[in-house]
Design a protein around this motif. Structure first.
Motif, mmCIF file in Angstrom:
data_model
loop_
_atom_site.group_PDB
_atom_site.id
_atom_site.type_symbol
_atom_site.label_atom_id
_atom_site.label_comp_id
_atom_site.label_asym_id
_atom_site.label_seq_id
_atom_site.Cartn_x
_atom_site.Cartn_y
_atom_site.Cartn_z
ATOM 1 N N LYS A 204 6.174 90.581 38.509
ATOM 2 C CA LYS A 204 5.743 91.727 39.305
ATOM 3 C C LYS A 204 6.093 93.022 38.580
ATOM 4 O O LYS A 204 7.044 93.080 37.813
ATOM 5 C CB LYS A 204 6.409 91.697 40.676
ATOM 6 N N LEU B 116 16.656 88.643 48.368
ATOM 7 C CA LEU B 116 15.239 88.355 48.118
ATOM 8 C C LEU B 116 14.570 87.753 49.349
ATOM 9 O O LEU B 116 13.418 88.079 49.669
ATOM 10 C CB LEU B 116 15.089 87.424 46.920
ATOM 11 N N GLU C 296 9.698 87.658 37.930
ATOM 12 C CA GLU C 296 8.678 86.929 38.686
ATOM 13 C C GLU C 296 7.273 87.400 38.330
ATOM 14 O O GLU C 296 6.298 86.991 38.953
ATOM 15 C CB GLU C 296 8.902 87.119 40.190
ATOM 16 N N LYS D 82 19.914 85.785 46.378
ATOM 17 C CA LYS D 82 19.041 84.854 47.101
ATOM 18 C C LYS D 82 18.793 85.361 48.526
ATOM 19 O O LYS D 82 17.652 85.398 48.996
ATOM 20 C CB LYS D 82 19.669 83.463 47.120
ATOM 21 N N GLU E 130 11.394 89.330 51.272
ATOM 22 C CA GLU E 130 10.195 88.531 51.498
ATOM 23 C C GLU E 130 9.832 88.494 52.989
ATOM 24 O O GLU E 130 8.660 88.636 53.363
ATOM 25 C CB GLU E 130 10.380 87.112 50.967
ATOM 26 N N LEU F 49 14.884 91.138 38.708
ATOM 27 C CA LEU F 49 14.468 89.859 39.295
ATOM 28 C C LEU F 49 12.966 89.857 39.591
ATOM 29 O O LEU F 49 12.273 88.884 39.297
ATOM 30 C CB LEU F 49 15.245 89.568 40.574
ATOM 31 N N PHE F 50 12.483 90.943 40.179
ATOM 32 C CA PHE F 50 11.049 91.018 40.474
ATOM 33 C C PHE F 50 10.221 90.982 39.194
ATOM 34 O O PHE F 50 9.191 90.323 39.136
ATOM 35 C CB PHE F 50 10.727 92.281 41.282
ATOM 36 N N ARG F 51 10.681 91.680 38.163
ATOM 37 C CA ARG F 51 9.964 91.657 36.881
ATOM 38 C C ARG F 51 9.949 90.253 36.294
ATOM 39 O O ARG F 51 8.955 89.840 35.692
ATOM 40 C CB ARG F 51 10.609 92.639 35.907
#
Length: 175
Positions: free
Chosen positions: A29, A163, A27, A160, A167, A23-25
């Motif tokens: 990152k 994350l 985005e 969700k 955050e 998920l981060f990738r």
């Protein structure tokens, strides 16, 4: 950001770490998963219990080497994720985490999942009980002292919420 993911063997830590990293990738990152299992000492240095290697004991891990690896890799990635049965055992490591995720499953679920895991060949039934006891002794963090997000390992992850927690851990609101 440094994320720690802990929980008993077969709870879903590595699956969660992989999904979260993807998920981060997505985005944009950079992200890397570090498995605590990669920092196990040589078998000759790990304690035994009833002639079986005690993979669940904290003295079987090279905690200081893991810390050095994190310090080396941290500047090269936006996000590092450490997953392991003792992810929250070592105090210096625990203090480094930006976010702490704890994957929970019941003892019954653990027993079923572990009995279906044939990667290591035959495992005596008494050893499953030993794994659970070691998890209770060394793997469960003190939830009253630190902030953790408990994640159910027996159903699809609520990415969700996970994350959002990460955050908020990265950017805590000042009151």
């Amino acid at each position: 950001m440094l994320i720690g993911i802990g929980g008993v063997s077969r709870s879903g830590k590595s699956t969660l770490a992989s999904e979260l990293c993807n998920l981060f990738r997505g985005e944009g990152k950079t992200c890397m998963v570090i498995s605590q299992d990669d920092f196990v000492k040589p078998i000759s240095e790990i304690p035994k219990i009833d002639s079986e290697v005690d993979w669940e004991h904290p003295s079987g891990f090279r905690h200081e080497t893991l810390l050095k690896a994190i310090d080396f890799l941290r500047p090269q990635f936006d996000i590092l994720i450490v997953d392991g049965i003792l992810a929250f055992y070592h105090s210096e490591l625990k203090e480094k985490y930006t976010a702490k995720l704890f994957v929970e499953i019941s003892k019954e679920e653990f027993m079923v999942r572990k009995s279906m895991d044939h990667r290591w060949g035959y495992v005596p039934l008494w050893y499953y009980e030993h794994i659970w006891k070691s998890f209770e002794n060394y793997g469960i963090p003190d939830f009253s002292k630190d902030s953790y997000l408990k994640v159910a390992g027996n159903k699809p992850y609520d990415m969700k919420s996970i994350l959002k927690y990460c955050e908020e851990a990265l950017n805590p609101k000042h009151k």
